[in-house]
Write a protein that holds these residues in place. Structure first.
Motif, PDB file in Angstrom:
ATOM      1  N   ALA A  41      23.524 -18.913  17.291  1.00 52.19           N
ATOM      2  CA  ALA A  41      24.741 -18.140  17.063  1.00 52.19           C
ATOM      3  C   ALA A  41      25.926 -19.099  17.067  1.00 52.19           C
ATOM      4  O   ALA A  41      25.764 -20.302  17.244  1.00 52.19           O
ATOM      5  CB  ALA A  41      24.899 -17.065  18.136  1.00 52.19           C
ATOM      6  N   GLN A  78      30.964 -11.388   8.916  1.00 59.78           N
ATOM      7  CA  GLN A  78      31.502 -12.742   8.972  1.00 59.78           C
ATOM      8  C   GLN A  78      30.569 -13.727   8.297  1.00 59.78           C
ATOM      9  O   GLN A  78      31.011 -14.604   7.528  1.00 59.78           O
ATOM     10  CB  GLN A  78      31.738 -13.156  10.427  1.00 59.78           C
ATOM     11  CG  GLN A  78      32.338 -14.549  10.569  1.00 59.78           C
ATOM     12  CD  GLN A  78      32.474 -14.979  12.031  1.00 59.78           C
ATOM     13  OE1 GLN A  78      32.134 -14.219  12.955  1.00 59.78           O
ATOM     14  NE2 GLN A  78      32.982 -16.172  12.249  1.00 59.78           N
ATOM     15  N   PHE A  79      29.265 -13.598   8.551  1.00 59.36           N
ATOM     16  CA  PHE A  79      28.310 -14.529   7.959  1.00 59.36           C
ATOM     17  C   PHE A  79      28.327 -14.443   6.439  1.00 59.36           C
ATOM     18  O   PHE A  79      28.294 -15.466   5.752  1.00 59.36           O
ATOM     19  CB  PHE A  79      26.905 -14.260   8.490  1.00 59.36           C
ATOM     20  CG  PHE A  79      25.858 -15.158   7.886  1.00 59.36           C
ATOM     21  CD1 PHE A  79      25.857 -16.522   8.146  1.00 59.36           C
ATOM     22  CD2 PHE A  79      24.870 -14.647   7.051  1.00 59.36           C
ATOM     23  CE1 PHE A  79      24.897 -17.367   7.593  1.00 59.36           C
ATOM     24  CE2 PHE A  79      23.912 -15.476   6.489  1.00 59.36           C
ATOM     25  CZ  PHE A  79      23.928 -16.834   6.760  1.00 59.36           C
ATOM     26  N   ARG A  92      30.073  -6.968  13.168  1.00 62.18           N
ATOM     27  CA  ARG A  92      31.080  -7.997  12.889  1.00 62.18           C
ATOM     28  C   ARG A  92      30.421  -9.302  12.445  1.00 62.18           C
ATOM     29  O   ARG A  92      30.896  -9.962  11.518  1.00 62.18           O
ATOM     30  CB  ARG A  92      31.950  -8.250  14.129  1.00 62.18           C
ATOM     31  CG  ARG A  92      32.813  -7.078  14.540  1.00 62.18           C
ATOM     32  CD  ARG A  92      33.924  -7.503  15.498  1.00 62.18           C
ATOM     33  NE  ARG A  92      33.450  -8.311  16.601  1.00 62.18           N
ATOM     34  CZ  ARG A  92      32.964  -7.813  17.743  1.00 62.18           C
ATOM     35  NH1 ARG A  92      32.868  -6.492  17.902  1.00 62.18           N
ATOM     36  NH2 ARG A  92      32.566  -8.605  18.722  1.00 62.18           N
ATOM     37  N   SER A  93      29.326  -9.675  13.104  1.00 60.93           N
ATOM     38  CA  SER A  93      28.687 -10.956  12.815  1.00 60.93           C
ATOM     39  C   SER A  93      28.135 -11.008  11.399  1.00 60.93           C
ATOM     40  O   SER A  93      28.249 -12.029  10.707  1.00 60.93           O
ATOM     41  CB  SER A  93      27.557 -11.210  13.816  1.00 60.93           C
ATOM     42  OG  SER A  93      28.048 -11.271  15.146  1.00 60.93           O
ATOM     43  N   TRP A 133      19.594 -16.749   8.269  1.00 55.75           N
ATOM     44  CA  TRP A 133      20.228 -16.970   9.570  1.00 55.75           C
ATOM     45  C   TRP A 133      19.483 -16.127  10.588  1.00 55.75           C
ATOM     46  O   TRP A 133      19.366 -14.904  10.442  1.00 55.75           O
ATOM     47  CB  TRP A 133      21.697 -16.570   9.494  1.00 55.75           C
ATOM     48  CG  TRP A 133      22.465 -16.732  10.780  1.00 55.75           C
ATOM     49  CD1 TRP A 133      22.361 -17.738  11.679  1.00 55.75           C
ATOM     50  CD2 TRP A 133      23.483 -15.856  11.278  1.00 55.75           C
ATOM     51  NE1 TRP A 133      23.246 -17.558  12.725  1.00 55.75           N
ATOM     52  CE2 TRP A 133      23.946 -16.414  12.500  1.00 55.75           C
ATOM     53  CE3 TRP A 133      24.054 -14.676  10.810  1.00 55.75           C
ATOM     54  CZ2 TRP A 133      24.951 -15.802  13.264  1.00 55.75           C
ATOM     55  CZ3 TRP A 133      25.046 -14.076  11.565  1.00 55.75           C
ATOM     56  CH2 TRP A 133      25.492 -14.636  12.779  1.00 55.75           C
ATOM     57  N   PRO A 154      21.568 -11.484  18.955  1.00 54.78           N
ATOM     58  CA  PRO A 154      22.778 -10.663  19.001  1.00 54.78           C
ATOM     59  C   PRO A 154      23.683 -11.062  20.163  1.00 54.78           C
ATOM     60  O   PRO A 154      23.247 -11.073  21.315  1.00 54.78           O
ATOM     61  CB  PRO A 154      22.235  -9.239  19.192  1.00 54.78           C
ATOM     62  CG  PRO A 154      20.843  -9.289  18.676  1.00 54.78           C
ATOM     63  CD  PRO A 154      20.344 -10.662  18.991  1.00 54.78           C
ATOM     64  N   PRO A 155      24.934 -11.424  19.887  1.00 56.68           N
ATOM     65  CA  PRO A 155      25.849 -11.778  20.972  1.00 56.68           C
ATOM     66  C   PRO A 155      26.216 -10.565  21.814  1.00 56.68           C
ATOM     67  O   PRO A 155      26.183  -9.423  21.336  1.00 56.68           O
ATOM     68  CB  PRO A 155      27.075 -12.340  20.236  1.00 56.68           C
ATOM     69  CG  PRO A 155      27.006 -11.764  18.867  1.00 56.68           C
ATOM     70  CD  PRO A 155      25.559 -11.543  18.556  1.00 56.68           C
ATOM     71  N   MET A 158      26.269 -20.804  12.155  1.00 53.75           N
ATOM     72  CA  MET A 158      26.498 -19.891  11.037  1.00 53.75           C
ATOM     73  C   MET A 158      26.820 -20.664   9.759  1.00 53.75           C
ATOM     74  O   MET A 158      26.298 -20.368   8.675  1.00 53.75           O
ATOM     75  CB  MET A 158      27.648 -18.939  11.390  1.00 53.75           C
ATOM     76  CG  MET A 158      27.895 -17.862  10.356  1.00 53.75           C
ATOM     77  SD  MET A 158      29.306 -16.801  10.801  1.00 53.75           S
ATOM     78  CE  MET A 158      28.655 -15.910  12.210  1.00 53.75           C
ATOM     79  N   ASP A 195      28.769  -8.244  20.417  1.00 52.81           N
ATOM     80  CA  ASP A 195      28.510  -7.628  19.117  1.00 52.81           C
ATOM     81  C   ASP A 195      27.019  -7.312  18.993  1.00 52.81           C
ATOM     82  O   ASP A 195      26.336  -7.795  18.093  1.00 52.81           O
ATOM     83  CB  ASP A 195      28.955  -8.562  17.984  1.00 52.81           C
ATOM     84  CG  ASP A 195      28.862  -7.928  16.603  1.00 52.81           C
ATOM     85  OD1 ASP A 195      28.900  -6.683  16.514  1.00 52.81           O
ATOM     86  OD2 ASP A 195      28.746  -8.678  15.623  1.00 52.81           O
ATOM     87  N   LEU A 210      25.731  -6.237  15.667  1.00 49.34           N
ATOM     88  CA  LEU A 210      25.891  -7.269  14.639  1.00 49.34           C
ATOM     89  C   LEU A 210      26.811  -6.866  13.481  1.00 49.34           C
ATOM     90  O   LEU A 210      26.873  -7.561  12.468  1.00 49.34           O
ATOM     91  CB  LEU A 210      24.538  -7.708  14.068  1.00 49.34           C
ATOM     92  CG  LEU A 210      23.613  -8.459  15.014  1.00 49.34           C
ATOM     93  CD1 LEU A 210      22.280  -8.746  14.322  1.00 49.34           C
ATOM     94  CD2 LEU A 210      24.245  -9.760  15.487  1.00 49.34           C
ATOM     95  N   VAL A 257      19.605 -14.879  14.130  1.00 48.30           N
ATOM     96  CA  VAL A 257      20.654 -14.762  15.130  1.00 48.30           C
ATOM     97  C   VAL A 257      20.197 -13.938  16.332  1.00 48.30           C
ATOM     98  O   VAL A 257      19.567 -12.897  16.186  1.00 48.30           O
ATOM     99  CB  VAL A 257      21.928 -14.140  14.507  1.00 48.30           C
ATOM    100  CG1 VAL A 257      21.639 -12.779  13.872  1.00 48.30           C
ATOM    101  CG2 VAL A 257      23.055 -14.032  15.526  1.00 48.30           C
TER     102      VAL A 257
END
Length: 286
Positions: free
Chosen positions: A186, A218-219, A214-215, A201, A205-206, A191, A209, A212, A203
Motif C-alpha cells: 500500500a 486514486q490508483f 478512495r484507494s 496492484w 485494505p488500509p 501504488m 479505507d 477501498l 493491496v
C-alpha cells in the motif's frame, strides 16, 4: 470477481497438501503462500501495525519455503491457482527464481500467479545484501529479468539494478506472457510502481479505507497519469476479511480477485477449521 485464500504454512500447522485440497474442494479459486526466509533476532524493525503489530506472531519465524510448499500443493490439486503472496524478490537471484516459477507453471499446467513485494523487515533484507532505499528499483529490474527469461527465446535485459546478457532458458511458463504479476503493498510509492509496470496492484485494505473506495479511485488516476489504460491494470485485495458486505463492495469496484485471510494456527485441526469457517462466506457472495 475471483475469491481465494492466503495462509502462512508452518511446521506446526496443517499439511499444505491437505489445506490446498480442502480449499479447492470448498470452491476457492486460488491459494496464496507468503514467505520470509528468516528473522534476525535484533528485531530492529517494528512489525507494522497495519499487519496487526506491534507484537510479531511466531508463525513468521516458522514459515515453510514458498516454492517448495506451492509445488507440493500443485502436485496434489487440479484447478486451484497458486500465488506467491508475496515473493520478496529483492532477496532472490532473479535467474534462479525465474527458473523455479517457470518450472512450477509448466508442471502445474499454468496455475501460477507471481506476487512480488518489497517486504517490511529491513534487517531481513539487508542480510540478503539488499540496499533498502533501492528495493523498489531492485524488485522492478529483477522482475524484468525474469519476464525476459519467460518470454524470449534469447533473453536479455539491461537494467540499473539487474541485467541479463543474451541467454537461453527453458522451460517457458505455460502462460504465454508468463504468470500475471501482482505488486503487493500500500502507500503512494507502491501504488505508483504498480501503475507503471505491474499487471495488478495487490493491496491490503488500509485501516482508514477498508472498502477501498478512495484507494481504487486514486490508483486508477495514477495509472492514467503513468500513460497506461486504467482498465488494463487490475486490482486485487490481499488478506481481505470474510465479510459479505465488504466483498460485494469490492466486486462493484471492479476488483479482479479477493484473497481472504485465514488465521494461522499451531494446531493442524484448528487451521483446517479456520479455513472451513472462512469458506462459509462463498455462498453469500456467489
Amino acid at each position: 470477481m475471483d475469491v481465494g485464500v492466503v495462509y502462512f504454512f508452518t511446521d506446526r500447522g496443517p499439511s499444505p497438501v491437505e489445506f490446498g485440497q480442502a480449499a479447492e474442494s470448498y470452491g476457492f479459486e486460488s491459494l496464496f503462500v507468503p514467505e520470509h526466509t528468516h528473522f534476525p533476532a535484533s528485531r530492529r524493525t517494528d512489525y507494522p501495525v497495519a499487519y496487526g503489530g506491534p507484537d510479531l506472531p511466531e508463525f513468521y519465524l516458522r514459515t515453510y519455503d514458498q516454492i517448495v510448499t506451492m509445488t507440493m500443493i500443485a502436485a496434489h490439486t487440479q484447478t486451484i491457482m497458486l500465488g506467491t503472496g508475496v515473493c520478496l524478490l529483492a532477496q532472490h537471484d532473479p535467474i534462479a527464481k525465474a527458473k523455479q516459477i517457470a518450472t512450477l507453471d509448466h508442471l502445474s499446467g499454468g496455475r501460477v500467479i507471481c506476487g512480488v513485494g518489497m517486504g517490511w523487515n529491513v534487517e531481513e533484507a539487508e542480510a540478503h545484501g539488499v540496499v533498502w532505499k533501492q528495493r523498489y528499483s531492485t524488485v522492478r529490474d529483477k522482475l524484468k529479468v525474469m519476464q525476459a527469461l519467460w518470454t524470449q527465446d534469447e533473453a536479455s535485459f539491461d537494467g540499473v539494478r539487474a541485467s541479463l546478457a543474451p541467454s537461453w532458458a527453458w522451460p517457458k511458463p505455460v502462460q504465454k506472457k508468463g504468470p500475471r504479476i501482482y505488486l503487493g503493498g500500500a502507500g503512494p510509492t507502491t501504488m505508483r510502481h504498480a501503475a507503471e509496470w505491474a499487471d495488478t496492484w495487490y493491496v491490503v485494505p488500509p485501516a482508514d479505507d477498508p472498502t477501498l473506495s478512495r484507494s481504487v479511485a486514486q490508483f486508477r488516476r495514477v495509472v492514467e497519469e503513468s500513460g497506461r489504460d486504467p482498465e488494463s491494470v487490475g486490482i486485487a485485495v490481499a488478506s481481505a476479511p470474510p465479510d459479505p458486505g465488504i466483498l460485494d463492495g469490492y466486486r462493484e469496484l471492479g476488483i479482479e480477485r479477493t484473497v481472504l485471510w485465514v488465521d494461522p494456527a499451531d494446531d493442524p485441526g484448528e487451521g483446517m477449521r479456520n479455513l472451513e469457517t472462512v469458506s462459509k462466506v462463498l455462498p453469500q457472495i456467489a
